[in-house]
Write a protein that holds these residues in place. Structure first.
Motif, PDB file in Angstrom:
ATOM      1  N   TRP A  91     -51.578  43.865 -71.990  1.00  0.00           N
ATOM      2  CA  TRP A  91     -51.508  44.929 -70.934  1.00  0.00           C
ATOM      3  C   TRP A  91     -52.822  44.723 -70.064  1.00  0.00           C
ATOM      4  O   TRP A  91     -52.568  45.077 -68.688  1.00  0.00           O
ATOM      5  N   TYR A  94     -52.073  42.167 -67.517  1.00  0.00           N
ATOM      6  CA  TYR A  94     -50.987  42.526 -66.455  1.00  0.00           C
ATOM      7  C   TYR A  94     -51.699  43.127 -65.400  1.00  0.00           C
ATOM      8  O   TYR A  94     -51.718  43.103 -64.309  1.00  0.00           O
ATOM      9  N   ILE A 110     -43.525  48.911 -67.172  1.00  0.00           N
ATOM     10  CA  ILE A 110     -44.395  48.054 -68.151  1.00  0.00           C
ATOM     11  C   ILE A 110     -45.595  48.927 -68.662  1.00  0.00           C
ATOM     12  O   ILE A 110     -45.648  48.912 -69.840  1.00  0.00           O
ATOM     13  N   CYS A 114     -46.066  49.636 -72.601  1.00  0.00           N
ATOM     14  CA  CYS A 114     -47.193  49.611 -73.485  1.00  0.00           C
ATOM     15  C   CYS A 114     -47.573  50.806 -74.075  1.00  0.00           C
ATOM     16  O   CYS A 114     -48.304  50.886 -75.227  1.00  0.00           O
ATOM     17  N   TYR A 209     -42.819  41.986 -69.575  1.00  0.00           N
ATOM     18  CA  TYR A 209     -44.139  41.307 -69.503  1.00  0.00           C
ATOM     19  C   TYR A 209     -43.806  39.822 -68.718  1.00  0.00           C
ATOM     20  O   TYR A 209     -44.201  39.086 -67.842  1.00  0.00           O
TER      21      TYR A 209
END
Length: 297
Positions: A91, A94, A110, A114, A209
């Motif tokens: 996470w 990202y 996303i 998460c 991801y």
């Protein structure tokens, strides 16, 4: 907080031991992820597909090195915390590297995935898998020496049907499927659906991801800015993408097996013990050794 406390009690660790275990688990995640990130650094000519087996070997080597390191410092790591920190690491990569190249819809998706993974991990760690409580009077009526004997003779006691004893949790679980070290709990009647949902969530989040990181890498290549990008950031993106793909590969197989088991009313532990009894006994012995090692560490 009481559910979280029960989860910590099931791990048989004091709060201070949990803190030390969290630090070790965090260090192991950083070490393993950085190790995988060296694959694109030292093998830049390989395609992403060819990097997969190399990344898998590097990750396994990092886990082995981390195992010796944990034994050297005398602090045990925690598999659930290892999973948690891997989610946070993915996470974080990202948010700080890839987010600027994704659409607002994909970004919202996303981030929600998460966040749901973190909530699901908390729920399955702290939840009740279906632990069966018993009293001495029940054993006297059943004519058994202990609860394990009562379970073994469950044909005479329908109320104990599909109740199994978990050597890792030291508990008797109704609808016992297996003990999941990664989630730190048994998978039983009360949390089997949550387990399937969480496993599906991992597959979806890691696939999302992978799609975002692929777009980021493709953008860097097409725009000609791949050489101007921060090498560490780019390698971390590729490394976490390789790790996510490796995770998805085995998680999809595991998910298919559990969906098959649900459709045909099959429990993993029962299937292993009935088809491969020697291997099943070996797994149970490993659980005993593992639980003893955790309690002594």
């Amino acid at each position: 907080m009481s559910s979280l406390a029960s989860g910590l009690h099931r791990l048989r660790r004091s709060p201070w031991e949990v803190v030390l275990s969290a630090l070790v688990s965090c260090g192991l995640v950083l070490f393993s992820q950085l190790a995988v990130a060296t694959v694109p650094r030292f093998f830049p000519s390989l395609s992403l597909l060819a990097m997969l087996p190399v990344a898998g070997l590097v990750f396994l080597a990092a886990i082995v090195v981390g195992r010796f390191w944990r034994r050297f410092i005398g602090v045990a790591a925690s598999a659930p915390l290892f999973v948690l920190f891997n989610v946070l690491f993915m996470w974080g990569v990202y948010i700080f590297v890839i987010r600027g190249d994704t659409s607002s819809l994909l970004d919202m998706l996303i981030n929600a995935e998460c966040a749901l993974l973190l909530w699901g991990l908390y729920r399955i760690l702290s939840g009740d898998p279906g632990i069966v409580a018993y009293e001495s009077s029940f054993l006297e009526e059943a004519g058994c020496n202990d609860f394990v004997d009562a379970i073994c003779s469950s044909e005479k006691h329908p109320s104990l049907s599909r109740v199994r004893h978990c050597n890792s949790c030291k508990a008797n679980v109704r609808g016992y499927d297996h003990h999941c070290p990664a989630f730190g709990n048994c998978i039983g009647q009360k949390n089997h659906r949550l387990f399937i949902a969480l496993l599906t969530g991992f597959v979806v989040a890691e696939s999302t991801y992978t799609m975002c990181s692929t777009k980021y890498i493709t953008r860097c290549i097409n725009s000609g800015t791949i050489r101007t990008e921060n090498p560490l950031s780019l390698n971390m993106v590729i490394g976490t993408m390789l790790f996510s793909v490796l995770q998805v590969l085995w998680q999809v197989v595991f998910l298919i097996w559990h969906v098959y088991g649900i459709c045909f009313n099959i429990k993993t532990d029962e299937w292993v013990m009935s088809n491969f009894p020697c291997f099943g006994l070996f797994l149970h012995q490993l659980q005993v050794v593992f639980s003893f090692a955790v309690s002594c560490s």
